[in-house]
Enzyme design. Structure first.
Site, mmCIF file in Angstrom:
data_model
loop_
_atom_site.group_PDB
_atom_site.id
_atom_site.type_symbol
_atom_site.label_atom_id
_atom_site.label_comp_id
_atom_site.label_asym_id
_atom_site.label_seq_id
_atom_site.Cartn_x
_atom_site.Cartn_y
_atom_site.Cartn_z
ATOM 1 N N GLY A 31 0.818 -1.209 0.000
ATOM 2 C CA GLY A 31 0.000 0.000 0.000
ATOM 3 C C GLY A 31 0.853 1.261 0.000
ATOM 4 N N GLY A 36 5.574 4.803 -8.667
ATOM 5 C CA GLY A 36 6.323 3.572 -8.948
ATOM 6 C C GLY A 36 5.352 2.404 -9.075
ATOM 7 N N HIS A 37 4.412 2.313 -8.127
ATOM 8 C CA HIS A 37 3.395 1.251 -8.204
ATOM 9 C C HIS A 37 2.525 1.446 -9.458
ATOM 10 C CE1 HIS A 37 4.070 1.424 -3.700
ATOM 11 N NE2 HIS A 37 4.288 0.159 -3.961
ATOM 12 N N GLY A 147 9.392 -3.708 -8.667
ATOM 13 C CA GLY A 147 10.195 -2.542 -9.034
ATOM 14 C C GLY A 147 11.672 -2.834 -8.842
ATOM 15 N N GLN A 153 15.410 -7.683 -3.478
ATOM 16 C CA GLN A 153 14.119 -8.373 -3.343
ATOM 17 C C GLN A 153 13.722 -9.032 -4.672
ATOM 18 O OE1 GLN A 153 10.450 -6.840 -1.229
ATOM 19 N NE2 GLN A 153 9.891 -6.187 -3.275
ATOM 20 N N VAL A 176 11.130 4.314 -10.601
ATOM 21 C CA VAL A 176 10.535 5.617 -10.930
ATOM 22 C C VAL A 176 11.091 6.627 -9.929
ATOM 23 C CG1 VAL A 176 8.373 6.909 -11.155
ATOM 24 C CG2 VAL A 176 8.489 4.521 -11.887
HETATM 25 O O1 PAF Z 1 7.979 -4.523 -2.002
HETATM 26 C C1 PAF Z 1 7.013 -4.627 -1.202
HETATM 27 O O2 PAF Z 1 6.133 -3.770 -1.128
HETATM 28 C C2 PAF Z 1 6.927 -5.851 -0.293
HETATM 29 O O3 PAF Z 1 8.183 -6.269 0.112
HETATM 30 C C3 PAF Z 1 6.138 -7.014 -0.923
HETATM 31 C C4 PAF Z 1 6.831 -7.556 -2.164
HETATM 32 C C5 PAF Z 1 4.732 -6.555 -1.285
HETATM 33 C C6 PAF Z 1 6.020 -8.159 0.077
HETATM 34 O O4 PAF Z 1 5.372 -7.755 1.241
#
Ligand code: PAF
Length: 290
Positions: A31, A36-37, A147, A153, A176
């Site tokens: 959230g 970027g999202h 991203g 990650q 972004v």
């Molecule tokens: O990048 C994130 O927002 C979090 O690490 C994810 C991938 C949603 C896992 O909780």
């Protein structure tokens, strides 16, 4: 847009669509959505028929001293952004729904998760790997988007998808940035006016490192020293790591190879910021990213 709270309803929705031959794109988030999202959602929209965004502030990826309780949760604004972008389902599970009493299984990706963010936040990647594996099991996407801002990650998610044969395509989109170069992050809202002013030094340092490599410098120690000096011109930023690494294994390089990733983390007051830049040496053979 449907809002789904339970794993059972989410899985049933996905199973029905998959039976109908619909491709499902998935953007997992915690959230506090930003541009970027938005770019991940738009890229998913172009590639898939249906689109799921999860909003779940995953408690297992925070240590007890981190900002779980304070993490921003502007749920109405997040839903509005999802609606605006044509998201089909917002999956908003509860912590108890994801981790019911008796929950035991932990997914770890030891080598990729050991250094950098893994060293700074020892439980973080086990939490991320476990929740991403669960989310993939529930949402059953054909494609999931991440991203590049969270480079380690993304590398770890690719690895676990390969290792566990999860059958989910992984697409990583470029970071972004704000106009001054600061990588967009949900945590940027924590920065005070003065902290926000100096925060772009991290991306500046990485850009300087990249210029040195592109200009022919292969002495990693000199590159890392210059990046650190760029940060340290401002006494209120502390550089945690600034490293030239192999872009696949994330192991530190001692001599710059054809491809590298510059990884950086800084602390400004109580806030940690991370960023990275990929570098292809002009004379190095560029390899398509997976
Ligand atoms: O990048 C994130 O927002 C979090 O690490 C994810 C991938 C949603 C896992 O909780």
């Amino acid at each position: 847009m449907k809002i789904i709270h339970t794993a059972r309803s989410m899985a049933a929705w996905s199973e029905r669509l998959r039976r109908e031959g619909v491709t499902i794109g998935f953007v997992p988030t915690m959230g506090a959505l930003h541009d970027g999202h938005r770019s991940l959602i738009r890229a998913a929209r172009l590639r898939c028929d249906a689109l799921v965004v999860s909003i779940f502030v995953n408690p297992t990826q925070f240590s007890p001293t981190e900002d779980l309780a304070a993490y921003p949760r502007p749920i109405s604004r997040d839903r509005a952004l999802c609606r605006e972008e044509g998201v089909d389902v917002c999956f908003e599970p509860t912590a108890l729904g994801m981790y019911p009493e008796g929950f035991q299984t932990i997914v770890t990706v030891p080598a990729l998760g050991r250094r950098w963010e893994g060293a700074a936040r020892p439980h973080h990647f086990a939490g991320v790997a476990t929740v991403v594996t669960k989310l993939f099991g529930i949402v059953q996407p054909h494609l999931a988007l991440f991203g590049q801002k969270d480079y380690q990650q993304a590398a770890l998610v690719r690895q676990l998808v390969d290792d566990l044969n999860l059958g989910v395509g992984i697409h990583v989109r470029p970071t972004v940035r704000e106009r001054d170069g600061l990588a967009m992050s949900s945590r940027n809202v924590y920065l005070s006016h003065d902290e926000r002013r100096i925060a772009p030094l991290l991306s500046q340092a990485l850009r300087i490192g990249r210029q040195m490599i592109v200009g022919g410098m292969s002495d990693v120690a000199a590159i890392e020293r210059t990046m650190r000096q760029t940060i340290e011109q401002e006494p209120s930023i502390h550089a945690e790591y600034l490293a030239v690494c192999d872009p696949d294994s994330l192991e530190p390089l001692s001599v710059v190879a054809a491809r590298a990733v510059l990884l950086g983390a800084v602390r400004i007051g109580s806030i940690r910021l991370i960023d990275n830049l990929l570098v292809n040496k002009p004379d190095g053979k560029s390899r398509a990213t997976r």
